[in-house]
Design an enzyme around this catalytic site. Sequence first.
Site, short mmCIF file in Angstrom:
data_model
loop_
_atom_site.label_atom_id
_atom_site.label_comp_id
_atom_site.label_asym_id
_atom_site.label_seq_id
_atom_site.Cartn_x
_atom_site.Cartn_y
_atom_site.Cartn_z
N ASP A 190 0.84 -1.21 0.00
CA ASP A 190 0.00 0.00 0.00
C ASP A 190 0.88 1.26 0.00
OD1 ASP A 190 -2.32 -1.62 0.16
OD2 ASP A 190 -1.95 -1.87 2.31
N HIS A 217 -5.61 -3.57 5.42
CA HIS A 217 -5.22 -3.89 4.05
C HIS A 217 -6.40 -4.45 3.27
CE1 HIS A 217 -2.80 -4.91 0.62
NE2 HIS A 217 -3.23 -6.16 0.69
N1 LIG Z 1 -0.50 -8.44 1.80
C1 LIG Z 1 -0.54 -8.04 0.56
O1 LIG Z 1 -0.32 -6.85 0.27
C2 LIG Z 1 -0.82 -9.00 -0.55
C3 LIG Z 1 -1.28 -10.26 -0.27
N2 LIG Z 1 -1.51 -11.17 -1.27
C4 LIG Z 1 -1.99 -12.51 -0.90
O2 LIG Z 1 -0.90 -13.42 -0.91
C5 LIG Z 1 -1.41 -14.76 -1.06
C6 LIG Z 1 -0.62 -15.53 -2.09
O3 LIG Z 1 -0.79 -14.96 -3.37
P1 LIG Z 1 -0.08 -15.61 -4.67
O4 LIG Z 1 1.34 -15.91 -4.38
O5 LIG Z 1 -0.42 -14.76 -5.80
O6 LIG Z 1 -0.87 -16.99 -4.76
P2 LIG Z 1 -0.40 -18.36 -5.51
O7 LIG Z 1 -1.60 -19.22 -5.59
O8 LIG Z 1 0.34 -18.03 -6.74
O9 LIG Z 1 0.65 -18.96 -4.48
C7 LIG Z 1 0.27 -19.41 -3.22
C8 LIG Z 1 1.17 -20.55 -2.84
O10 LIG Z 1 0.79 -20.98 -1.53
C9 LIG Z 1 0.95 -22.38 -1.52
N3 LIG Z 1 0.21 -23.00 -0.41
C10 LIG Z 1 -1.10 -23.26 -0.31
N4 LIG Z 1 -1.36 -23.86 0.88
C11 LIG Z 1 -0.18 -23.95 1.53
C12 LIG Z 1 0.22 -24.47 2.78
N5 LIG Z 1 -0.66 -25.04 3.61
N6 LIG Z 1 1.52 -24.40 3.10
C13 LIG Z 1 2.42 -23.82 2.26
N7 LIG Z 1 2.11 -23.32 1.07
C14 LIG Z 1 0.82 -23.39 0.69
C15 LIG Z 1 0.47 -22.85 -2.89
O11 LIG Z 1 0.94 -24.15 -3.18
C16 LIG Z 1 1.06 -21.77 -3.78
O12 LIG Z 1 2.34 -22.14 -4.25
C17 LIG Z 1 -2.90 -14.58 -1.39
O13 LIG Z 1 -3.67 -14.81 -0.25
C18 LIG Z 1 -2.98 -13.12 -1.82
O14 LIG Z 1 -4.27 -12.59 -1.65
C19 LIG Z 1 -1.27 -10.84 -2.58
C20 LIG Z 1 -0.80 -9.60 -2.90
C21 LIG Z 1 -0.60 -8.57 -1.93
O1 LIG Z 2 -5.76 -7.33 -4.13
C1 LIG Z 2 -5.42 -8.49 -3.79
O2 LIG Z 2 -6.21 -9.44 -3.73
C2 LIG Z 2 -4.01 -8.73 -3.44
C3 LIG Z 2 -3.57 -7.65 -2.53
O3 LIG Z 2 -3.79 -7.70 -1.34
C4 LIG Z 2 -3.02 -6.44 -3.13
O4 LIG Z 2 -2.62 -6.45 -4.31
O5 LIG Z 2 -2.98 -5.43 -2.43
#
Ligand SMILES: NC(=O)C1=CN([C@@H]2O[C@H](COP(=O)(O)OP(=O)(O)OC[C@H]3O[C@@H](n4cnc5c(N)ncnc54)[C@H](O)[C@@H]3O)[C@@H](O)[C@H]2O)C=CC1
Ligand SMILES: O=C([O-])CC(=O)C(=O)O
Length: 355
Positions: A190, A217
């Site tokens: 953010d 967030h």
């Molecule tokens: N805090 C923030 O600003 C942001 C948060 N996110 C969040 O981050 C998370 C991940 O996003 P992506 O990497 O794009 O998803 P993705 O689906 O590409 O990767 C997630 C990974 O987590 C793994 N996974 C699932 N269950 C698991 C477990 N029990 N133990 C270990 N690994 C496990 C999957 O196998 C996969 O490799 C989502 O919840 C997304 O909303 C995304 C962008 C920004």
């Molecule tokens: O928007 C989403 O789902 C992933 C996230 O938290 C971000 O990009 O800020």
Amino acid sequence: MRAAFLRSAGRALRVSASESCSCSSSHFIHRSYSTSGSDPERKVAILGAAGGIGQPLSVLIKLNPLVSSLSLYDIAGTPGVAADVSHINTRAEVAGYAGEEQLGKALEGADVVIIPAGVPRKPGMTRDDLFNINAGIVKSLCTAIAKYCPNALVNMISNPVNSTVPIAAEVFKKAGTYDERKLFGVTTLDVVRAKTFYAGKGKVPVDGFNVPVVGGHAGITILPLFSQATPTADSLSDDDIKALTKRTQEGGTEVVEAKAGKGSATLSMAYAGAVFADACLKGLNGVPDIVECTFVQSNVTELPFFASKVRLGKNGVEEVLGLGPLSDFEKQGLESLIPELKASIEKGVKFAQAN
Ligand SMILES: NC(=O)C1=CN([C@@H]2O[C@H](COP(=O)(O)OP(=O)(O)OC[C@H]3O[C@@H](n4cnc5c(N)ncnc54)[C@H](O)[C@@H]3O)[C@@H](O)[C@H]2O)C=CC1
Ligand SMILES: O=C([O-])CC(=O)C(=O)O
């Protein structure tokens, strides 16, 4: 530090107006590598390392000279990611772990655990729509953290952060390991967005530009404090500030829609996650005046968790800083976000207590 109290919507808010905020200005990748061995040994574990965020984040953490051991864990796919990343000629030794039976080994001795495990959004979904799947994932990973590395700093990326951080806190409380100084919701993206959007629109150099982002967030709970931007772009009108606020609040959705079903922000999030982890490591190593915005246990508002500027130190959170003076528009934004953030926090607590 000047501390004062600001009355907003009937609530007492602690204010630290004169505190400067580095808020993710640390471009560690531009730093020359120190391989002299003078930095302490530090192990970073990434849970969800084979995912969209996990893979580029693994590369960026491998590039950080403060890291001596990089542990990559996922339910599958980590041996390949680990072999690949391990060829990068930097200090960190890389190990890949796959499957629940290897989780303990992945976590043992970790100083910092970064959690980007879980499902991402598709167009039309809110972050809260991820709760049903991600709450359980976060709960089981945090149960293992309490067992294998109870002293680690936990950087929670998995959404909905407004609920997953309270879940983690409850899991650690149940296990008797909760230390509120060591649990962080990563809201750095953010800040990264607020900087990029404001500097672009206001035509100020983005390098060295700072702005705090507070609240939570998700949607309106993300509150950029553009009145505290440094330097200020004099050309921006009140309407510009409103538009920039909305764009920052909806930055995640902008990416989700552009990716059209192929997930959410991964590359900018990996950057933001690497910046925040670097700040945690610097704090652990005793580097002074490391300040980042992050979602932590807090007394800044009536809510038990809130994102604001936080000073990081050898034990994690050293000081939660207040909000500083707010514009009327920001005061309104603060008032509006409280009910939604409160409900998301309570939802997380309730889930963790019931399961
Ligand atoms: N805090 C923030 O600003 C942001 C948060 N996110 C969040 O981050 C998370 C991940 O996003 P992506 O990497 O794009 O998803 P993705 O689906 O590409 O990767 C997630 C990974 O987590 C793994 N996974 C699932 N269950 C698991 C477990 N029990 N133990 C270990 N690994 C496990 C999957 O196998 C996969 O490799 C989502 O919840 C997304 O909303 C995304 C962008 C920004
Ligand atoms: O928007 C989403 O789902 C992933 C996230 O938290 C971000 O990009 O800020």
